[in-house]
Design a protein around this motif. Sequence first.
Motif, mmCIF file in Angstrom:
data_model
loop_
_atom_site.group_PDB
_atom_site.id
_atom_site.type_symbol
_atom_site.label_atom_id
_atom_site.label_comp_id
_atom_site.label_asym_id
_atom_site.label_seq_id
_atom_site.Cartn_x
_atom_site.Cartn_y
_atom_site.Cartn_z
ATOM 1 N N ALA A 57 0.810 -1.229 0.000
ATOM 2 C CA ALA A 57 0.000 0.000 0.000
ATOM 3 C C ALA A 57 0.840 1.275 0.000
ATOM 4 C CB ALA A 57 -0.945 -0.011 1.197
ATOM 5 N N HIS A 58 2.141 1.138 -0.229
ATOM 6 C CA HIS A 58 2.973 2.350 -0.255
ATOM 7 C C HIS A 58 4.253 2.105 -1.057
ATOM 8 C CE1 HIS A 58 4.753 5.931 2.262
ATOM 9 N NE2 HIS A 58 5.270 5.900 1.036
ATOM 10 N N ILE A 59 4.236 2.548 -2.295
ATOM 11 C CA ILE A 59 5.443 2.437 -3.135
ATOM 12 C C ILE A 59 5.592 3.715 -3.968
ATOM 13 C CG2 ILE A 59 5.070 -0.068 -3.372
ATOM 14 C CD1 ILE A 59 4.763 1.025 -6.542
ATOM 15 N N HIS A 60 6.723 3.816 -4.670
ATOM 16 C CA HIS A 60 6.953 4.929 -5.609
ATOM 17 C C HIS A 60 7.659 4.379 -6.844
ATOM 18 C CE1 HIS A 60 5.909 7.797 -2.446
ATOM 19 N NE2 HIS A 60 6.642 7.066 -1.646
ATOM 20 N N PHE A 61 6.978 4.415 -7.974
ATOM 21 C CA PHE A 61 7.576 3.863 -9.189
ATOM 22 C C PHE A 61 8.764 4.670 -9.708
ATOM 23 C CE2 PHE A 61 3.640 1.282 -10.014
ATOM 24 C CZ PHE A 61 4.291 0.064 -10.102
ATOM 25 N N ILE A 87 -5.179 12.256 -2.804
ATOM 26 C CA ILE A 87 -4.325 13.447 -2.960
ATOM 27 C C ILE A 87 -3.374 13.454 -1.771
ATOM 28 C CG2 ILE A 87 -4.280 15.979 -3.001
ATOM 29 C CD1 ILE A 87 -5.685 14.859 -5.476
ATOM 30 N N LYS A 88 -2.093 13.334 -2.065
ATOM 31 C CA LYS A 88 -1.130 13.221 -0.964
ATOM 32 C C LYS A 88 -0.578 14.581 -0.576
ATOM 33 C CE LYS A 88 2.803 10.896 0.830
ATOM 34 N NZ LYS A 88 3.603 9.962 0.063
ATOM 35 N N ILE A 89 -0.598 14.824 0.727
ATOM 36 C CA ILE A 89 0.011 16.037 1.272
ATOM 37 C C ILE A 89 1.312 15.635 1.945
ATOM 38 C CG2 ILE A 89 -0.356 18.081 2.716
ATOM 39 C CD1 ILE A 89 -2.559 17.645 0.577
ATOM 40 N N VAL A 115 0.472 7.564 5.704
ATOM 41 C CA VAL A 115 1.391 6.652 5.026
ATOM 42 C C VAL A 115 2.674 6.375 5.803
ATOM 43 C CG1 VAL A 115 0.520 7.052 2.704
ATOM 44 C CG2 VAL A 115 2.321 8.530 3.616
ATOM 45 N N HIS A 116 2.755 6.895 7.016
ATOM 46 C CA HIS A 116 3.895 6.556 7.875
ATOM 47 C C HIS A 116 3.422 6.424 9.315
ATOM 48 C CE1 HIS A 116 6.975 7.117 4.841
ATOM 49 N NE2 HIS A 116 6.425 8.266 4.501
ATOM 50 N N SER A 117 4.288 5.792 10.125
ATOM 51 C CA SER A 117 4.061 5.751 11.574
ATOM 52 C C SER A 117 4.211 7.148 12.153
ATOM 53 C CB SER A 117 5.142 4.912 12.251
ATOM 54 O OG SER A 117 4.975 3.556 12.038
ATOM 55 N N THR A 165 5.556 -0.592 2.101
ATOM 56 C CA THR A 165 7.006 -0.593 2.345
ATOM 57 C C THR A 165 7.688 0.755 2.141
ATOM 58 O OG1 THR A 165 7.340 -1.182 0.038
ATOM 59 C CG2 THR A 165 7.258 -2.998 1.637
ATOM 60 N N ASP A 166 7.084 1.630 1.302
ATOM 61 C CA ASP A 166 7.757 2.829 0.796
ATOM 62 C C ASP A 166 8.856 2.445 -0.201
ATOM 63 O OD1 ASP A 166 7.933 5.523 0.441
ATOM 64 O OD2 ASP A 166 8.617 5.996 2.481
ATOM 65 N N ALA A 167 8.616 1.332 -0.906
ATOM 66 C CA ALA A 167 9.611 0.812 -1.841
ATOM 67 C C ALA A 167 9.997 1.831 -2.899
ATOM 68 C CB ALA A 167 9.089 -0.438 -2.535
ATOM 69 N N GLY A 168 11.234 1.697 -3.292
ATOM 70 C CA GLY A 168 11.833 2.628 -4.227
ATOM 71 C C GLY A 168 12.775 3.566 -3.507
ATOM 72 N N ASN A 169 12.514 3.827 -2.228
ATOM 73 C CA ASN A 169 13.459 4.619 -1.457
ATOM 74 C C ASN A 169 14.766 3.835 -1.328
ATOM 75 O OD1 ASN A 169 12.511 7.304 -0.023
ATOM 76 N ND2 ASN A 169 10.722 5.978 -0.226
ATOM 77 N N PRO A 170 15.884 4.535 -1.179
ATOM 78 C CA PRO A 170 17.167 3.844 -1.116
ATOM 79 C C PRO A 170 17.155 2.681 -0.118
ATOM 80 C CG PRO A 170 17.528 6.198 -1.247
ATOM 81 C CD PRO A 170 16.043 5.991 -1.122
#
Length: 477
Positions: free
Chosen positions: A85-89, A211-213, A263-265, A379-384
Amino acid sequence: MKIKVLLLCFFLGLVFSIHAQDEISSRALKGATIFDGNGNKIENGIILIQNNKIVRVGDTEMHIPENAQIINVSGKYIMPGLIDAHIHFFQTAFFDSRPDAADLRDSITLENVVNYQKNHPERYYQAYLRSGITAVYDVGDYMWTLKFQKENDKNPLAPHTASAGPLITPAPEQLINIFEVNGENTFAFLGSEEEGRNAVIKNSEAGATGIKIWGFKPKDAEFEKKIMAVADEIKNQNNKMIAHATNLTEAKMAMKLGAKLLVHSVSDTLIDAEFLELMKQNNTIYNPTIIVGKGYYNTYNALFGEGFQLNDPNRVVDSKTRNILENASDFKKFLNAGRTENIKNRLDDMLKNLETEKEIMLQNLKNVYDEGGTIVVGTDAGNPGTVHGISYYDEIEAMQEAGIPAKDLIIMATKNGAMAMERLEDFGTLEAGKLADLIVLEKDPSEDISNLRSISHVMRNGVLRNVKDARDFKQPE
Ligand SMILES: [Zn+2]
């Protein structure tokens, strides 16, 4: 050998196309223990599939039509496809897509990186599917990711995708400008009420799911006026607010403005009764993203020559990602000396902070769970360091460390993810009428969520594929 492989591919292709065309053809997965994503467990279960949809789910008593092909999966475990539920292409899992974290643009420009990302998402599609992830939510990205939503629904070799498009932010323009590529940006600057409203309208009209802030400024009257206009426009557009808010006051501000997905703790302090009350009132979904910070730490270490450990036994990670991470230290020379020392000297402190933060995140997660909050896995995948696909296991194992039983993590990984993506009608649970997106495991995921790593097959759109065989996941030439 090559001819054999070609013949096999041809034969498999034929079988799949027969299934796709033959209206009568149905298949029954028989004998596995089924977790349906709603919290139910069926021993010795049967899932009847016709074309790309689930027709019925039941136990041994269930009738299987005579013409159905029976696939024996006795002794195995089946659950819905996983949802990240949390990635960045646009992000590569390395610093080349995050020059704000380590600037390597003397080696490769962000323009080159982003253009490649835009044109080659299929390497991640394969990594996702072969990790058992049949749907992803891109919660902040360039506008071009919005087209993946419809495109990937029709592509059985891609995960279903929801995308929020560019993030609206009060961040300084010099940070935003770094991400400008070909006149497009991942960020839309919240300079005025009007700019905010326009960004909401633009994203909504382009089909953004949410819409993400990015960033909230409590006690800033100017910001408050602008963000209230944004919140109002989100309502007008019948869209929903997604919030990046990592401290308690910001997260509460976001929920007071109607945020439906955090989208984060909350990682600065323990959450309180007001936070939990706001979550309930608002039906806000909580995505903890526990491992992404450590990913940065690991990648900085790789850059300074420690190497990067990929835990990828099925080799689902593409060679480009593998190469760049395994040879990260080749890029050290592109960092300027002052900045390099700076980062290097901070690494020990960074690790200490990450450990403290993790403790808080785990306690907060347990607290949200105990209060009955809706939690998703992202996961926030795509981040380093947070590699697309395989990072999912690390993230959900970290959630298990918080004390959440594996049987409930199954629901968070499937049904709740689909709810966040607004796709629960189509997938997320194993029920009649839903798409046949599921995974087959060798070991029981309700005993220990690490058993997700025992995945053998993934079914997306009714087609069962062996995750160990990369050839099964290639687009036909
Ligand atoms: Zn993110």
